[in-house]
Design a protein around this motif. Structure first.
Motif, PDB file in Angstrom:
ATOM      1  N   ILE A   1    -100.244-117.856  67.169  1.00 19.03           N
ATOM      2  CA  ILE A   1     -98.848-117.655  67.320  1.00 19.03           C
ATOM      3  C   ILE A   1     -98.067-116.987  65.924  1.00 19.03           C
ATOM      4  CG2 ILE A   1     -96.676-118.801  67.733  1.00 19.03           C
ATOM      5  CD1 ILE A   1     -98.105-120.743  69.655  1.00 19.03           C
ATOM      6  N   GLY A   2     -98.470-117.899  64.779  1.00 15.89           N
ATOM      7  CA  GLY A   2     -97.974-117.616  63.937  1.00 15.89           C
ATOM      8  C   GLY A   2     -98.237-115.775  63.252  1.00 15.89           C
ATOM      9  N   ALA A   3     -99.636-115.711  63.607  1.00 14.37           N
ATOM     10  CA  ALA A   3    -100.217-114.049  62.894  1.00 14.37           C
ATOM     11  C   ALA A   3     -99.782-113.226  63.995  1.00 14.37           C
ATOM     12  CB  ALA A   3    -101.623-114.588  63.093  1.00 14.37           C
ATOM     13  N   VAL A   4     -99.729-113.475  65.338  1.00  7.06           N
ATOM     14  CA  VAL A   4     -99.108-112.451  66.376  1.00  7.06           C
ATOM     15  C   VAL A   4     -97.563-112.124  65.941  1.00  7.06           C
ATOM     16  CG1 VAL A   4     -98.725-112.093  68.769  1.00  7.06           C
ATOM     17  CG2 VAL A   4    -100.774-113.051  67.838  1.00  7.06           C
ATOM     18  N   ASN A   5     -96.686-113.101  65.540  1.00  3.81           N
ATOM     19  CA  ASN A   5     -95.481-113.012  65.742  1.00  3.81           C
ATOM     20  C   ASN A   5     -94.854-112.399  64.167  1.00  3.81           C
ATOM     21  OD1 ASN A   5     -94.628-113.757  68.290  1.00  3.81           O
ATOM     22  ND2 ASN A   5     -94.833-115.802  67.755  1.00  3.81           N
ATOM     23  N   ALA A   6     -95.522-112.810  63.150  1.00  2.00           N
ATOM     24  CA  ALA A   6     -94.907-112.327  61.845  1.00  2.00           C
ATOM     25  C   ALA A   6     -96.202-111.878  60.927  1.00  2.00           C
ATOM     26  CB  ALA A   6     -94.413-113.849  61.035  1.00  2.00           C
ATOM     27  N   GLY A   7     -97.500-111.810  61.345  1.00  2.74           N
ATOM     28  CA  GLY A   7     -98.400-111.048  60.698  1.00  2.74           C
ATOM     29  C   GLY A   7     -98.974-112.017  59.480  1.00  2.74           C
ATOM     30  N   LEU A   8     -99.747-111.780  58.530  1.00  2.00           N
ATOM     31  CA  LEU A   8    -100.098-112.524  57.587  1.00  2.00           C
ATOM     32  C   LEU A   8     -99.304-113.373  56.883  1.00  2.00           C
ATOM     33  CD1 LEU A   8    -102.856-112.750  56.408  1.00  2.00           C
ATOM     34  CD2 LEU A   8    -102.273-110.990  54.621  1.00  2.00           C
ATOM     35  N   SER A   9     -97.835-112.993  56.885  1.00  2.00           N
ATOM     36  CA  SER A   9     -97.058-114.124  56.109  1.00  2.00           C
ATOM     37  C   SER A   9     -96.762-115.373  57.216  1.00  2.00           C
ATOM     38  CB  SER A   9     -95.680-113.328  55.902  1.00  2.00           C
ATOM     39  OG  SER A   9     -95.078-112.678  56.974  1.00  2.00           O
ATOM     40  N   GLY A  10     -96.667-114.795  58.643  1.00  4.80           N
ATOM     41  CA  GLY A  10     -96.658-116.089  59.485  1.00  4.80           C
ATOM     42  C   GLY A  10     -97.759-116.752  59.626  1.00  4.80           C
ATOM     43  N   LEU A  11     -99.076-116.420  59.314  1.00 12.45           N
ATOM     44  CA  LEU A  11    -100.254-117.055  59.228  1.00 12.45           C
ATOM     45  C   LEU A  11    -100.290-117.986  57.917  1.00 12.45           C
ATOM     46  CD1 LEU A  11    -103.125-117.743  60.226  1.00 12.45           C
ATOM     47  CD2 LEU A  11    -103.921-115.903  58.695  1.00 12.45           C
TER      48      LEU A  11
END
Length: 137
Positions: A96-106
Motif C-alpha cells: 500500500i505504501g509503495a503503490v500510493n507514495a513510491g519509495l518514500s511511502g515504503l
C-alpha cells in the motif's frame, strides 16, 4: 432457580399481553419496566458473586499467593507472536505504501513497523523470573 425463571416467564407473558392490549405506543415503557424487573433480580446475584470473588482473591493474597488474572510477565511466545504478526502485516502495508507514495511511502511504512516493534521490544523481559512471589524453589 427454576422458580425464578417461572416468575420471570410470567412477568414476560404479562408484559407481552399488556403490549397487545395497549398497542405499540406503550411498547418502550413496557420494555423498560420489564428490564427493570430483570435488573432487580440480577443485581443481588451479581453483587454476591463479586463479593465472593473479591473475598477469594483477598484470601489468596493474604496467604502469599498471586491473585488470579492475567500474568503481567510477557513470555517468549507472546513476543515471538507479536513479531510474526507484524511481519505478516508488513507485506500488505508495504504494498500500500509503495503503490500510493513510491519509495518514500515504503520507507515510512517500514519506519512505522520498526517503531512499533522497537517500543514492544523495549518492554522488560520476563526472564530470568524474579523470585519472591511466594515461590520457595
Amino acid at each position: 432457580m427454576e422458580a425464578r425463571d417461572a416468575e420471570l416467564r410470567k412477568e414476560l407473558d404479562a408484559t407481552l399481553q399488556a403490549r397487545r392490549e395497549l398497542g405499540e405506543e406503550y411498547e418502550p415503557a413496557l420494555v423498560d419496566s420489564f428490564l427493570e424487573k430483570v435488573e432487580q433480580r440480577l443485581d443481588p446475584a451479581i453483587d454476591r458473586r463479586v463479593r465472593r470473588q473479591l473475598a477469594e482473591q483477598q484470601m489468596v493474597v493474604a496467604r502469599g499467593g498471586r491473585p488470579p488474572g492475567p500474568n503481567p510477565d510477557l513470555g517468549f511466545a507472546e513476543r515471538f507472536g507479536f513479531g510474526m504478526i507484524s511481519l505478516v502485516l508488513a507485506i500488505p502495508l508495504s504494498a500500500i505504501g509503495a503503490v500510493n507514495a513510491g519509495l518514500s511511502g515504503l520507507f515510512v511504512t517500514w519506519a512505522g513497523i520498526f517503531g512499533v516493534n522497537a517500543v514492544h521490544a523495549a518492554r522488560p523481559w520476563p526472564w530470568p523470573r524474579r523470585r519472591g512471589d511466594g515461590d520457595t524453589d
